[in-house]
Motif scaffolding. Sequence first.
Motif, PDB file in Angstrom:
ATOM      1  N   UNK A 127      96.068 -53.922  67.287  1.00 50.26           N
ATOM      2  CA  UNK A 127      94.979 -54.903  67.268  1.00 50.26           C
ATOM      3  C   UNK A 127      95.166 -56.007  68.305  1.00 50.26           C
ATOM      4  N   UNK A 128      96.390 -56.158  68.821  1.00 49.27           N
ATOM      5  CA  UNK A 128      96.686 -57.270  69.720  1.00 49.27           C
ATOM      6  C   UNK A 128      96.434 -56.893  71.173  1.00 49.27           C
ATOM      7  N   UNK A 190      95.949 -61.764  48.382  1.00 48.38           N
ATOM      8  CA  UNK A 190      94.655 -62.419  48.606  1.00 48.38           C
ATOM      9  C   UNK A 190      94.314 -62.480  50.094  1.00 48.38           C
ATOM     10  N   UNK A 191      95.300 -62.732  50.945  1.00 47.81           N
ATOM     11  CA  UNK A 191      95.045 -62.845  52.387  1.00 47.81           C
ATOM     12  C   UNK A 191      94.688 -61.501  53.011  1.00 47.81           C
ATOM     13  N   UNK A 192      95.335 -60.436  52.551  1.00 39.69           N
ATOM     14  CA  UNK A 192      95.069 -59.119  53.134  1.00 39.69           C
ATOM     15  C   UNK A 192      93.634 -58.671  52.910  1.00 39.69           C
ATOM     16  N   UNK A 193      92.997 -59.174  51.887  1.00 38.06           N
ATOM     17  CA  UNK A 193      91.604 -58.800  51.623  1.00 38.06           C
ATOM     18  C   UNK A 193      90.664 -59.301  52.711  1.00 38.06           C
ATOM     19  N   UNK A 194      91.133 -60.234  53.554  1.00 39.94           N
ATOM     20  CA  UNK A 194      90.259 -60.837  54.573  1.00 39.94           C
ATOM     21  C   UNK A 194      90.433 -60.233  55.959  1.00 39.94           C
ATOM     22  N   UNK A 195      91.386 -59.304  56.163  1.00 37.78           N
ATOM     23  CA  UNK A 195      91.615 -58.767  57.506  1.00 37.78           C
ATOM     24  C   UNK A 195      90.823 -57.477  57.702  1.00 37.78           C
ATOM     25  N   UNK A 196      90.461 -57.141  58.946  1.00 36.54           N
ATOM     26  CA  UNK A 196      89.766 -55.877  59.217  1.00 36.54           C
ATOM     27  C   UNK A 196      90.761 -54.725  59.346  1.00 36.54           C
ATOM     28  N   UNK A 197      90.229 -53.521  59.345  1.00 35.47           N
ATOM     29  CA  UNK A 197      91.064 -52.350  59.582  1.00 35.47           C
ATOM     30  C   UNK A 197      91.422 -52.276  61.070  1.00 35.47           C
ATOM     31  N   UNK A 198      92.487 -51.550  61.395  1.00 32.46           N
ATOM     32  CA  UNK A 198      92.873 -51.352  62.787  1.00 32.46           C
ATOM     33  C   UNK A 198      91.741 -50.667  63.545  1.00 32.46           C
ATOM     34  N   UNK A 199      91.327 -51.223  64.692  1.00 35.88           N
ATOM     35  CA  UNK A 199      90.225 -50.612  65.444  1.00 35.88           C
ATOM     36  C   UNK A 199      90.580 -49.223  65.976  1.00 35.88           C
ATOM     37  N   UNK A 203      88.422 -45.847  65.171  1.00 34.23           N
ATOM     38  CA  UNK A 203      87.910 -44.928  66.186  1.00 34.23           C
ATOM     39  C   UNK A 203      88.408 -43.514  65.935  1.00 34.23           C
ATOM     40  N   UNK A 204      89.631 -43.396  65.453  1.00 33.37           N
ATOM     41  CA  UNK A 204      90.163 -42.073  65.140  1.00 33.37           C
ATOM     42  C   UNK A 204      89.412 -41.393  64.019  1.00 33.37           C
ATOM     43  N   UNK A 205      88.780 -42.195  63.151  1.00 32.10           N
ATOM     44  CA  UNK A 205      87.988 -41.651  62.049  1.00 32.10           C
ATOM     45  C   UNK A 205      86.504 -41.536  62.409  1.00 32.10           C
ATOM     46  N   UNK A 206      86.170 -41.750  63.677  1.00 31.21           N
ATOM     47  CA  UNK A 206      84.788 -41.621  64.115  1.00 31.21           C
ATOM     48  C   UNK A 206      83.927 -42.836  63.832  1.00 31.21           C
ATOM     49  N   UNK A 207      84.519 -43.939  63.463  1.00 37.20           N
ATOM     50  CA  UNK A 207      83.756 -45.150  63.125  1.00 37.20           C
ATOM     51  C   UNK A 207      83.756 -46.090  64.336  1.00 37.20           C
ATOM     52  N   UNK A 208      83.099 -45.634  65.380  1.00 41.65           N
ATOM     53  CA  UNK A 208      83.151 -46.347  66.651  1.00 41.65           C
ATOM     54  C   UNK A 208      82.517 -47.730  66.572  1.00 41.65           C
ATOM     55  N   UNK A 209      81.386 -47.859  65.880  1.00 45.12           N
ATOM     56  CA  UNK A 209      80.713 -49.149  65.783  1.00 45.12           C
ATOM     57  C   UNK A 209      81.563 -50.162  65.015  1.00 45.12           C
ATOM     58  N   UNK A 210      82.206 -49.696  63.934  1.00 42.24           N
ATOM     59  CA  UNK A 210      83.095 -50.594  63.186  1.00 42.24           C
ATOM     60  C   UNK A 210      84.261 -51.049  64.060  1.00 42.24           C
TER      61      UNK A 210
END
Length: 518
Positions: A127-128, A190-199, A203-210
Amino acid sequence: MLATATQRSATRYAFIAAFGGFVFGLDAANLSGAIRYISALFALDSFEVGLVATCSIVGVIVALFFTGWLCERFGRKKILLAIALAYSLSSILSALAVNFEMLVIGRFIGGVAFASITVSAMYIGEIAPADERGRFVSMSQLLIVLGSLVAFIVNYFLVKSLPTSTLFTEQNVWRYMLGFELIANVIWVASLLTVPESPRWLMGKGRREDALLVFRRTIPDRQIPATIADVEASIAEEARQRPLAQLRELFSRPYGYVIAIGAVYAVVQGATGMNAVLFFAPMVFEQIGMSVEDSFFQTIILGGTAVLGTIIAILFVEKWGRRFLTIAGLTLIFVAHLSTWHGFDSAKYRIDESAIAAIAEQGVDSSKLAPLSGRTYDSDVALKRDLASVYSMQELPLVTGPVINSTIDINPIFVLFGIFAFYAAFNLSIGPIMWVIFSEIFPNAVRSVAMPFVALVQTIAGFIISYFFPWQLENFGAASTFLIFAIVAGIGVAVMAFILPETKGKSIEQLERELVRG
């Protein structure tokens, strides 16, 4: 303004992902304070003491066999959440343990959760931005040492309150030490609920827009097209290989160089003694004649030293580079361990009437020392052997410190310099830098199996050192134990100077072209 916003978002996500390191630091340092009281309560021998400290590392070893597959199947975020919940369960079981076996189970579950360090490094590496990755991955080590520092402070005040407290006793104080980390566990969940999934995972799962939405929040817009192109190329190659095929690919000839770097770095980092010193810090300070309270206070200074070293690493990892920090740090570790060896090697111990009187003033039944009066010892091994002949296994963990404190003749400067220099050097070099390098050198095509593999190597090395550390102190003595650590560090300097490349400022895909396809 956009670049500042993306940097803030990436920093926040990296910090939350790395917060498992804070929990681990709490857990390991809390145990270092609790171990003497656990040993006395359950009458543990040196191998059982080693098992209490290292059964968590066994949990890590077990978890690493499944971490890569689980991360690929469910995503980095969900696995981090599961790990945070496992930490909470471990804290509860450990603090409420009614016997040795229950404590070992609780500690083992906490070890399973320590796989968070590997998952965090994987998540942060994906992500970085390339020019900030070193600082972000190093954040895990900073949080580990901050967690350790907080635990050292809590342990000190708990021990300091023992003589006057009606709530804390030598029989229950360790429960408060191990249960304290539950507070951090709740915050992390509680904090982990606010982070996004690894981009990259999206993309590996076909979720390009996400994935595109996440990229827009973490890297500048001008970098997004090139980043996506690189990720898509890596995913296309990765998609052709299942996990077993990835393993075969990882151990194929093109990857020999990066595997050698990862494995050697992992062994050196695990075998230079950090886990041993972290898990048994008060025990180490007792070896130079400090009182129980003073030995716990020294751990606070030790924790502050570690924080300072890690901050220096984070500030300069992108400027000085991974290679320079690694070699310089290992050189200082080598010198530090030699200093500790020299200090312990020159120590003498004498039991006489004045020493027996001083021991009695510390609340120890010194009458049992009468048969040993007049004896002088050239090593702590011989002294501890005689102490074991007059005190029971329940008494020995609590009396060894006061006896050494009153009988030792040592120049503590060499030992104190060695311990503090080692702690600082480790945390400004191979502690955080190892995870930076691991997050960089392995291509996406083998990342999900490569990261757990090298973490497994590091964990096994750390387990062996930590498990045998109490036994080594008992049978080899402190001097010989630290001499072994020095030899490992010396070999590490020579090997790393020969094989370690510089990786700063390069994308994962660029490093793949240079190190694998080169």
